[in-house]
Write a protein that holds these residues in place. Sequence first.
Motif, PDB file in Angstrom:
ATOM      1  N   VAL A  15      -9.198 -10.138  -3.981  1.00  0.00           N
ATOM      2  CA  VAL A  15      -9.015  -8.918  -4.765  1.00  0.00           C
ATOM      3  C   VAL A  15      -9.756  -7.808  -4.049  1.00  0.00           C
ATOM      4  CG1 VAL A  15      -8.633 -10.037  -6.991  1.00  0.00           C
ATOM      5  CG2 VAL A  15     -10.948  -9.480  -6.288  1.00  0.00           C
ATOM      6  N   GLY A  16      -9.145  -6.616  -4.033  1.00  0.00           N
ATOM      7  CA  GLY A  16      -9.763  -5.489  -3.357  1.00  0.00           C
ATOM      8  C   GLY A  16      -9.680  -4.230  -4.183  1.00  0.00           C
ATOM      9  N   LEU A  17     -10.620  -3.327  -3.928  1.00  0.00           N
ATOM     10  CA  LEU A  17     -10.672  -2.053  -4.623  1.00  0.00           C
ATOM     11  C   LEU A  17     -11.107  -0.988  -3.632  1.00  0.00           C
ATOM     12  CD1 LEU A  17     -10.455  -0.654  -7.409  1.00  0.00           C
ATOM     13  CD2 LEU A  17     -12.894  -1.094  -7.684  1.00  0.00           C
ATOM     14  N   GLY A  18     -10.442   0.181  -3.667  1.00  0.00           N
ATOM     15  CA  GLY A  18     -10.816   1.250  -2.752  1.00  0.00           C
ATOM     16  C   GLY A  18     -10.018   2.503  -2.998  1.00  0.00           C
ATOM     17  N   MET A  19     -10.017   3.366  -2.008  1.00  0.00           N
ATOM     18  CA  MET A  19      -9.251   4.607  -2.071  1.00  0.00           C
ATOM     19  C   MET A  19      -7.805   4.310  -1.681  1.00  0.00           C
ATOM     20  SD  MET A  19     -11.581   6.579  -3.081  1.00  0.00           S
ATOM     21  CE  MET A  19     -10.762   8.146  -3.002  1.00  0.00           C
ATOM     22  N   GLN A  20      -6.857   4.947  -2.379  1.00  0.00           N
ATOM     23  CA  GLN A  20      -5.448   4.690  -2.109  1.00  0.00           C
ATOM     24  C   GLN A  20      -4.606   5.894  -2.488  1.00  0.00           C
ATOM     25  OE1 GLN A  20      -3.934   0.972  -3.590  1.00  0.00           O
ATOM     26  NE2 GLN A  20      -1.846   1.736  -3.713  1.00  0.00           N
ATOM     27  N   THR A  21      -3.627   6.208  -1.648  1.00  0.00           N
ATOM     28  CA  THR A  21      -2.659   7.235  -2.007  1.00  0.00           C
ATOM     29  C   THR A  21      -1.745   6.675  -3.090  1.00  0.00           C
ATOM     30  OG1 THR A  21      -1.211   6.512  -0.224  1.00  0.00           O
ATOM     31  CG2 THR A  21      -2.723   8.321   0.272  1.00  0.00           C
ATOM     32  N   PRO A  22      -1.051   7.520  -3.852  1.00  0.00           N
ATOM     33  CA  PRO A  22      -0.201   7.038  -4.947  1.00  0.00           C
ATOM     34  C   PRO A  22       0.862   6.053  -4.465  1.00  0.00           C
ATOM     35  CG  PRO A  22      -0.436   9.426  -5.039  1.00  0.00           C
ATOM     36  CD  PRO A  22      -1.036   8.975  -3.744  1.00  0.00           C
ATOM     37  N   ALA A  23       0.883   4.875  -5.059  1.00  0.00           N
ATOM     38  CA  ALA A  23       1.865   3.861  -4.659  1.00  0.00           C
ATOM     39  C   ALA A  23       1.790   2.641  -5.566  1.00  0.00           C
ATOM     40  CB  ALA A  23       1.633   3.426  -3.221  1.00  0.00           C
ATOM     41  N   VAL A  24       2.870   1.874  -5.539  1.00  0.00           N
ATOM     42  CA  VAL A  24       2.921   0.565  -6.156  1.00  0.00           C
ATOM     43  C   VAL A  24       3.787  -0.304  -5.253  1.00  0.00           C
ATOM     44  CG1 VAL A  24       4.893   1.140  -7.633  1.00  0.00           C
ATOM     45  CG2 VAL A  24       3.351  -0.725  -8.281  1.00  0.00           C
ATOM     46  N   GLY A  25       3.423  -1.577  -5.065  1.00  0.00           N
ATOM     47  CA  GLY A  25       4.214  -2.417  -4.172  1.00  0.00           C
ATOM     48  C   GLY A  25       3.948  -3.893  -4.341  1.00  0.00           C
ATOM     49  N   ALA A  26       4.892  -4.674  -3.850  1.00  0.00           N
ATOM     50  CA  ALA A  26       4.771  -6.134  -3.784  1.00  0.00           C
ATOM     51  C   ALA A  26       5.305  -6.547  -2.418  1.00  0.00           C
ATOM     52  CB  ALA A  26       5.566  -6.798  -4.891  1.00  0.00           C
ATOM     53  N   ASP A  27       4.505  -7.278  -1.658  1.00  0.00           N
ATOM     54  CA  ASP A  27       4.840  -7.592  -0.270  1.00  0.00           C
ATOM     55  C   ASP A  27       4.582  -9.048   0.081  1.00  0.00           C
ATOM     56  OD1 ASP A  27       5.406  -4.868   0.789  1.00  0.00           O
ATOM     57  OD2 ASP A  27       3.323  -4.513   0.226  1.00  0.00           O
ATOM     58  N   LEU A  28       5.255  -9.487   1.131  1.00  0.00           N
ATOM     59  CA  LEU A  28       4.898 -10.707   1.839  1.00  0.00           C
ATOM     60  C   LEU A  28       4.193 -10.259   3.106  1.00  0.00           C
ATOM     61  CD1 LEU A  28       8.069 -12.937   1.505  1.00  0.00           C
ATOM     62  CD2 LEU A  28       5.869 -13.186   0.341  1.00  0.00           C
ATOM     63  N   SER A  29       3.155 -10.977   3.471  1.00  0.00           N
ATOM     64  CA  SER A  29       2.320 -10.555   4.587  1.00  0.00           C
ATOM     65  C   SER A  29       2.099 -11.717   5.539  1.00  0.00           C
ATOM     66  CB  SER A  29       0.974 -10.071   4.029  1.00  0.00           C
ATOM     67  OG  SER A  29       0.042  -9.846   5.047  1.00  0.00           O
ATOM     68  N   ALA A  30       2.132 -11.429   6.837  1.00  0.00           N
ATOM     69  CA  ALA A  30       1.736 -12.392   7.869  1.00  0.00           C
ATOM     70  C   ALA A  30       0.449 -11.855   8.478  1.00  0.00           C
ATOM     71  CB  ALA A  30       2.817 -12.518   8.929  1.00  0.00           C
ATOM     72  N   GLN A  31      -0.557 -12.705   8.563  1.00  0.00           N
ATOM     73  CA  GLN A  31      -1.851 -12.283   9.084  1.00  0.00           C
ATOM     74  C   GLN A  31      -2.311 -13.197  10.205  1.00  0.00           C
ATOM     75  OE1 GLN A  31      -4.504 -12.370   5.714  1.00  0.00           O
ATOM     76  NE2 GLN A  31      -3.640 -10.518   4.816  1.00  0.00           N
ATOM     77  N   TYR A  32      -3.102 -12.632  11.083  1.00  0.00           N
ATOM     78  CA  TYR A  32      -3.790 -13.360  12.136  1.00  0.00           C
ATOM     79  C   TYR A  32      -5.259 -12.975  12.012  1.00  0.00           C
ATOM     80  CZ  TYR A  32      -6.105 -13.915  16.583  1.00  0.00           C
ATOM     81  OH  TYR A  32      -7.027 -14.229  17.533  1.00  0.00           O
ATOM     82  N   SER A  33      -6.158 -13.944  12.178  1.00  0.00           N
ATOM     83  CA  SER A  33      -7.577 -13.603  12.184  1.00  0.00           C
ATOM     84  C   SER A  33      -8.320 -14.481  13.187  1.00  0.00           C
ATOM     85  CB  SER A  33      -8.195 -13.763  10.791  1.00  0.00           C
ATOM     86  OG  SER A  33      -8.497 -15.114  10.521  1.00  0.00           O
TER      87      SER A  33
END
Length: 157
Positions: free
Chosen positions: A58-76
Amino acid sequence: MSTVVETSFAPPLRMRLSFHVCGVASAGFMLGGFGQVCIVIAIDDRNGNITIGSTETVGLGMQTPAVGADLSAQYSTARTVDQLGGAFGYGAITARDVVDAGVGIFGGKCSDAPGGVVLGLDVNFGVGDSPLAEIHAGESNTKTQTWLNFNPLKVSG
């Protein structure tokens, strides 16, 4: 004249890495948040161990106006699923017009990771709405579960 050739064997995966496939939901207007669940496969370059598990963030921060649902691919650079736990900073930009696509970065401290830091890259696709593009940055907290830990290079006997 003789030539000396030195060779050394290095496993094919010499870099630490983990791959994540995630589902993400986000919303915000100046202040925004997101929730994310990932399936993770991590390979430890020190010993060949492979860990498979999940993360919930879970994250919280500054954000421009938006709403979304995504699939994400990550590398770390995490060597294990557990190295993805704890506090992370993040930032991302997503172009939105019903169908969206975006990229993001994240990083956090981990005493067991090389240099004491885990860094990552995120590519996402999904649906959402915003005036043009959504930008967000903030802090997140991640919980981890390791389901499987094995080493295909070790033979017992």
